[in-house]
Design a protein around this motif. Sequence first.
Motif, PDB file in Angstrom:
ATOM      1  N   LEU A 161       2.715  -4.120   3.512  1.00 26.93           N
ATOM      2  CA  LEU A 161       3.875  -3.553   2.271  1.00 26.93           C
ATOM      3  C   LEU A 161       3.654  -3.953   0.783  1.00 26.93           C
ATOM      4  O   LEU A 161       3.522  -3.340   0.121  1.00 26.93           O
ATOM      5  CB  LEU A 161       4.868  -3.673   2.852  1.00 26.93           C
ATOM      6  N   LEU A 181       9.350   4.923  12.108  1.00 27.15           N
ATOM      7  CA  LEU A 181       8.800   5.163  10.468  1.00 27.15           C
ATOM      8  C   LEU A 181       9.267   6.978  11.053  1.00 27.15           C
ATOM      9  O   LEU A 181       7.842   6.937  11.205  1.00 27.15           O
ATOM     10  CB  LEU A 181       8.163   4.244  10.438  1.00 27.15           C
ATOM     11  N   GLY A 216       0.924  -1.946  -0.590  1.00 28.15           N
ATOM     12  CA  GLY A 216       1.695  -0.329  -0.009  1.00 28.15           C
ATOM     13  C   GLY A 216       1.213   0.229   0.828  1.00 28.15           C
ATOM     14  O   GLY A 216       1.275   2.033   1.462  1.00 28.15           O
ATOM     15  N   ASP A 217       0.196  -0.086   1.975  1.00 27.17           N
ATOM     16  CA  ASP A 217      -0.115   0.528   2.937  1.00 27.17           C
ATOM     17  C   ASP A 217       1.164   0.494   4.247  1.00 27.17           C
ATOM     18  O   ASP A 217       0.455   0.142   4.827  1.00 27.17           O
ATOM     19  CB  ASP A 217      -0.587  -0.522   3.605  1.00 27.17           C
ATOM     20  N   VAL A 218       2.291   1.309   3.566  1.00 26.27           N
ATOM     21  CA  VAL A 218       2.913   1.438   4.846  1.00 26.27           C
ATOM     22  C   VAL A 218       3.121   2.450   5.528  1.00 26.27           C
ATOM     23  O   VAL A 218       3.526   1.718   6.603  1.00 26.27           O
ATOM     24  CB  VAL A 218       4.218   1.721   3.620  1.00 26.27           C
ATOM     25  N   ASP A 219       2.164   3.699   5.057  1.00 28.35           N
ATOM     26  CA  ASP A 219       2.088   4.128   6.933  1.00 28.35           C
ATOM     27  C   ASP A 219       1.642   3.250   7.915  1.00 28.35           C
ATOM     28  O   ASP A 219       1.789   3.529   9.378  1.00 28.35           O
ATOM     29  CB  ASP A 219       1.401   5.034   7.020  1.00 28.35           C
ATOM     30  N   VAL A 269       2.978  -7.158   8.723  1.00 25.00           N
ATOM     31  CA  VAL A 269       3.962  -5.875   7.420  1.00 25.00           C
ATOM     32  C   VAL A 269       4.597  -6.320   6.243  1.00 25.00           C
ATOM     33  O   VAL A 269       3.982  -5.454   5.644  1.00 25.00           O
ATOM     34  CB  VAL A 269       5.550  -5.978   8.843  1.00 25.00           C
ATOM     35  N   GLU A 270       4.430  -7.663   6.594  1.00 22.51           N
ATOM     36  CA  GLU A 270       4.631  -7.868   5.489  1.00 22.51           C
ATOM     37  C   GLU A 270       3.600  -8.008   3.838  1.00 22.51           C
ATOM     38  O   GLU A 270       3.361  -7.188   3.074  1.00 22.51           O
ATOM     39  CB  GLU A 270       5.313  -9.321   5.204  1.00 22.51           C
ATOM     40  N   PHE A 286      11.937  -2.732  -1.036  1.00 25.11           N
ATOM     41  CA  PHE A 286      11.874  -1.808  -0.315  1.00 25.11           C
ATOM     42  C   PHE A 286      12.590  -0.768  -0.332  1.00 25.11           C
ATOM     43  O   PHE A 286      13.738  -0.172  -0.358  1.00 25.11           O
ATOM     44  CB  PHE A 286      12.211  -2.702   0.799  1.00 25.11           C
ATOM     45  N   LEU A 292      11.102   3.079   0.796  1.00 26.48           N
ATOM     46  CA  LEU A 292      10.677   3.787   1.445  1.00 26.48           C
ATOM     47  C   LEU A 292      10.272   5.428   1.230  1.00 26.48           C
ATOM     48  O   LEU A 292       9.651   6.126   1.225  1.00 26.48           O
ATOM     49  CB  LEU A 292      10.455   4.258   2.872  1.00 26.48           C
ATOM     50  N   VAL A 342       2.587   0.244   8.684  1.00 25.79           N
ATOM     51  CA  VAL A 342       3.216   0.040   9.517  1.00 25.79           C
ATOM     52  C   VAL A 342       3.569   0.134  10.700  1.00 25.79           C
ATOM     53  O   VAL A 342       4.277  -0.444  12.447  1.00 25.79           O
ATOM     54  CB  VAL A 342       4.897  -0.726   8.712  1.00 25.79           C
ATOM     55  N   HIS A 346       8.112   6.292  -0.820  1.00 23.20           N
ATOM     56  CA  HIS A 346       6.294   6.357  -0.124  1.00 23.20           C
ATOM     57  C   HIS A 346       6.104   7.833   0.863  1.00 23.20           C
ATOM     58  O   HIS A 346       5.477   8.236   1.970  1.00 23.20           O
ATOM     59  CB  HIS A 346       5.796   5.171   0.858  1.00 23.20           C
TER      60      HIS A 346
END
Length: 407
Positions: A309, A368, A312-315, A305-306, A226, A228, A317, A231
């Motif tokens: 993540l 976030l 890799g598509d964190v935005d 969310v899992e 994790f 962040l 979330v 990213h």
Amino acid sequence: MSANGAASAAPVTWLEAWARPEGGARVREAFRARFGTEPDGVWSAPGRVNVIGEHTDYNGGLCMPMALPHRTYVALRRREDDTVRLASAQEAAGGVWTRRLADVAPGTVEGWAGYVVGVAWALAQAAHPVPGFDAVVDSCVPYGAGLSSSAALESAFAVALDEVAGIGLAGDDAGRAALAQACIRAENEIAGAMTGGMDQTASLRCRAGHALVLDTRDGSTRHFPFDLAAHGLALLVIDTRAPHQLADGQYAARRATCEAAARTLGVATLRDVGDLEAALALLDDEVARRGVRHVVTEIARVELVEQLLAAGDVDAVGPVLTAAHASLRDDYEVSCPELDLAVDTAILAGALGARMVGGGFGGSAVALVRTDAVGHVAEAVSAAFAAAGRTAPAFLVATPDGPAARD
Ligand code: GLA
């Protein structure tokens, strides 16, 4: 002028974590001052913040906590009798709390000592008797902020007692799961808070640099990196400083509603609800319907969310966090004006998403945020609280720390 239109810059308060050697030195020194001798050692355990999955842990569901660098430190010395003497470095004028372990039972201990001797009691109940001990506690986990200061306290004592009593559970994850169970019993049966177990699991079983997906149906965990910052993002924690009013009674009431709904639906826990619409059609009570809808949709949000993540598509979330907040606020009704103000202001100031965390009715929210916007969002939230005449909030950027351990 900040982006949300607040005119004046309000000062921003950051909640710093102590470096591990500093925390250890503080509590060791406090032990010497209080008891006039050296402790056997120093142990510490982290507070936690939950990325997603709120009020799911007592429903057999999923949640995704991570440990904070903010930790509770314990200096402890084993005794040869069964007396416990406890002191807090934060209560300079406070006395030494004393009790024989043989006298500890549900309903006999009030205040923070219950979390401590509750762990000793629960270990003994699990056939791991522990001796008496002298201990001093200090902590940089913000108290009352919904960041699990109580689980950090329990978990620090769990690893300390595990070692001085020669129990040996802390050496592997299965043993740590057993220690977490002892902490949960301490909290439920001695401290009298019917919480669900996410916090103790996070504090004892997390990994540095990783978030933990906990499946509370079988206690299994998955760890995944994790990071962040890689990213260009950060998880900003906003401690609203709103007191958890009514929190215990309201928490117990939510839990009772879920358990009653599960009985009506003929499932062991709400995790086993397969078809949400069909389940809602079977429930007459509107509070139960909204409770079930929150829990079932929240478990789905953890899975989403899992997946995001992992891809890799964190935005992406961000909006899931915001949807979780709406569900907690409108369906589960555990938010409060301060949490809503923090969430709304953070989003207005550019956060990708935000939500309240923990039990609710006060405590903290998370947002976030792009790394370069952290300061700006914190300023905007501080300004909004000042403009609303609220107590100034405090902030930290959450990075995943390691589990309870000897320092
Ligand atoms: C508190 C409890 C946890 C969990 C959260 C809500 O933090 O201690 O067990 O139920 O509330 O997700």
